[in-house]
Design a protein around this motif. Structure first.
Motif, PDB file in Angstrom:
ATOM      1  N   ASN A 211     -22.092   5.009  -8.974  1.00  0.00           N
ATOM      2  CA  ASN A 211     -22.532   4.911 -10.363  1.00  0.00           C
ATOM      3  C   ASN A 211     -21.426   5.255 -11.355  1.00  0.00           C
ATOM      4  O   ASN A 211     -21.455   4.808 -12.517  1.00  0.00           O
ATOM      5  N   ASN A 212     -20.451   6.065 -10.900  1.00  0.00           N
ATOM      6  CA  ASN A 212     -19.467   6.575 -11.848  1.00  0.00           C
ATOM      7  C   ASN A 212     -18.028   6.120 -11.581  1.00  0.00           C
ATOM      8  O   ASN A 212     -17.197   6.236 -12.486  1.00  0.00           O
ATOM      9  N   CYS A 213     -17.751   5.635 -10.356  1.00  0.00           N
ATOM     10  CA  CYS A 213     -16.352   5.414  -9.998  1.00  0.00           C
ATOM     11  C   CYS A 213     -16.011   3.994  -9.577  1.00  0.00           C
ATOM     12  O   CYS A 213     -14.831   3.685  -9.349  1.00  0.00           O
ATOM     13  N   LEU A 214     -17.016   3.138  -9.448  1.00  0.00           N
ATOM     14  CA  LEU A 214     -16.723   1.791  -8.946  1.00  0.00           C
ATOM     15  C   LEU A 214     -15.977   0.935  -9.960  1.00  0.00           C
ATOM     16  O   LEU A 214     -15.393  -0.083  -9.599  1.00  0.00           O
ATOM     17  N   SER A 223      -5.009  -1.206  -9.096  1.00  0.00           N
ATOM     18  CA  SER A 223      -4.526   0.113  -9.489  1.00  0.00           C
ATOM     19  C   SER A 223      -5.473   1.218  -9.042  1.00  0.00           C
ATOM     20  O   SER A 223      -5.114   2.386  -8.972  1.00  0.00           O
ATOM     21  N   GLY A 224      -6.732   0.827  -8.753  1.00  0.00           N
ATOM     22  CA  GLY A 224      -7.697   1.826  -8.328  1.00  0.00           C
ATOM     23  C   GLY A 224      -7.501   2.279  -6.901  1.00  0.00           C
ATOM     24  O   GLY A 224      -8.078   3.287  -6.483  1.00  0.00           O
ATOM     25  N   GLY A 225      -6.736   1.532  -6.139  1.00  0.00           N
ATOM     26  CA  GLY A 225      -6.478   1.918  -4.756  1.00  0.00           C
ATOM     27  C   GLY A 225      -7.694   1.693  -3.875  1.00  0.00           C
ATOM     28  O   GLY A 225      -8.232   0.596  -3.797  1.00  0.00           O
ATOM     29  N   VAL A 226      -8.179   2.742  -3.233  1.00  0.00           N
ATOM     30  CA  VAL A 226      -9.264   2.642  -2.267  1.00  0.00           C
ATOM     31  C   VAL A 226     -10.554   2.199  -2.940  1.00  0.00           C
ATOM     32  O   VAL A 226     -10.832   2.549  -4.088  1.00  0.00           O
ATOM     33  N   SER A 227     -11.332   1.385  -2.183  1.00  0.00           N
ATOM     34  CA  SER A 227     -12.612   0.908  -2.706  1.00  0.00           C
ATOM     35  C   SER A 227     -13.731   1.778  -2.166  1.00  0.00           C
ATOM     36  O   SER A 227     -13.914   1.899  -0.952  1.00  0.00           O
ATOM     37  N   ASP A 230     -17.145   0.717   0.075  1.00  0.00           N
ATOM     38  CA  ASP A 230     -17.216   0.867   1.526  1.00  0.00           C
ATOM     39  C   ASP A 230     -17.605   2.310   1.844  1.00  0.00           C
ATOM     40  O   ASP A 230     -16.906   3.257   1.459  1.00  0.00           O
ATOM     41  N   ASP A 231     -18.729   2.486   2.548  1.00  0.00           N
ATOM     42  CA  ASP A 231     -19.214   3.835   2.866  1.00  0.00           C
ATOM     43  C   ASP A 231     -18.176   4.657   3.613  1.00  0.00           C
ATOM     44  O   ASP A 231     -18.045   5.872   3.390  1.00  0.00           O
ATOM     45  N   CYS A 232     -17.448   4.019   4.524  1.00  0.00           N
ATOM     46  CA  CYS A 232     -16.483   4.763   5.333  1.00  0.00           C
ATOM     47  C   CYS A 232     -15.308   5.261   4.489  1.00  0.00           C
ATOM     48  O   CYS A 232     -14.690   6.282   4.821  1.00  0.00           O
ATOM     49  N   ASN A 233     -14.997   4.559   3.403  1.00  0.00           N
ATOM     50  CA  ASN A 233     -13.937   5.043   2.504  1.00  0.00           C
ATOM     51  C   ASN A 233     -14.388   6.281   1.746  1.00  0.00           C
ATOM     52  O   ASN A 233     -13.571   7.145   1.415  1.00  0.00           O
TER      53      ASN A 233
END
Length: 279
Positions: A211-214, A223-227, A230-233
């Protein structure tokens, strides 16, 4: 005179007979070999073991060429009884010997019966545990079988058979299990290894993050790097999430400022519980 007497005595000694035989010194011939004119024949009737591995086979013997026969098997003690019982499958050497010591030796083979699976219904059941999503496979499949002849061996998806009825470290997916009994008769069952459901603490954190970081960590902006879609991230990045969303280090996440204290506590509670998908 003395010389003549000595010569006379020498002549007598030289011509004395060498034995007291009534045949005039010639020894009698040895007695005839009682086995030279006798042919000992040995035959036997084999009864194989009733089932593979049993010791209920037998060899029943008959011998001719004399009388007073005794028998032995594989070099053991002689016996007068003409039958050997309680024999497992294997190779046997039997000797028959008559009262004159004449003998005959014959080899016999007892074989396990060829098993038949006709009418054999092996029932197989399999129980699987779940894997924890985002972690190494730790699931197990436990198998049980009945209806055949023990012991059983087991394989998974057509692989090598094993004596143990438990398969470990199984990845998520569907599996076919085969159980084979001592006679080679088989039965099958299928089962599925699933991933466990998400734990309540993780579910709360996932909702907060998405809700806050996607906006930055949704896989849209490089530039956001990791997504975090994905639950595992989320699981693997829990310490980074704590640093940014709870501690604001080196900058707060989301960029608008730290989350409310109650939301930050949800992240702390999840990490303290283990920070896993299942927590």
């Amino acid at each position: 005179m003395k010389l003549t007497a000595l010569l006379y005595m020498l002549i007598i000694v030289l011509f004395l007979p060498t034995s007291c035989s009534k045949t005039g010194g010639i020894l009698p011939p040895p007695p005839p070999d009682p086995c030279s004119l006798i042919s000992v024949n040995l035959n036997g009737v084999v009864v194989n073991p009733s089932v593979s591995g049993a010791s209920d086979g037998s060899i029943t013997l008959s011998a001719s060429g004399g009388s007073g026969f005794t028998f032995n098997i594989n070099g053991g003690a002689f016996q007068s009884y003409h039958k050997f019982n309680n024999l497992p499958a294997g190779n046997y050497t039997v000797m028959a010997r008559n009262s004159d010591g004449c003998s005959s030796v014959v080899a016999f083979l007892l074989s396990n019966p060829t098993p038949s699976c006709t009418g054999v219904n092996i029932t197989v059941s399999a129980t699987a545990t779940n894997n924890v999503f985002c972690e190494s496979s730790t699931a197990t499949i436990t198998v049980s079988a009945s209806g055949g002849t023990a012991p059983y061996t087991y394989n998974l998806n057509g692989g090598a058979y094993q004596a143990a009825n438990v398969f470990t470290n199984i990845a998520t997916g569907s599996y076919m299990i085969t159980a084979k009994d001592a006679n080679g008769c088989i039965g099958n069952a299928s089962t599925t290894v699933n991933n466990g459901t998400a734990g309540p603490l993780f579910t709360q954190v996932r909702t907060l993050v998405r809700n806050n970081c996607l906006y930055c960590h949704g896989g849209v902006f490089s530039s956001g790097g990791v997504s975090y879609s994905d639950d595992c991230n989320i699981v693997s990045g829990k310490l980074r999430i704590q640093a940014r969303a709870v501690d604001g280090n080196p900058s707060p996440m989301p960029q608008s400022g730290l989350l409310p204290a109650a939301d930050r506590q949800k992240i702390i509670d999840w990490i303290n519980a283990g920070g896993r998908y299942s927590d």
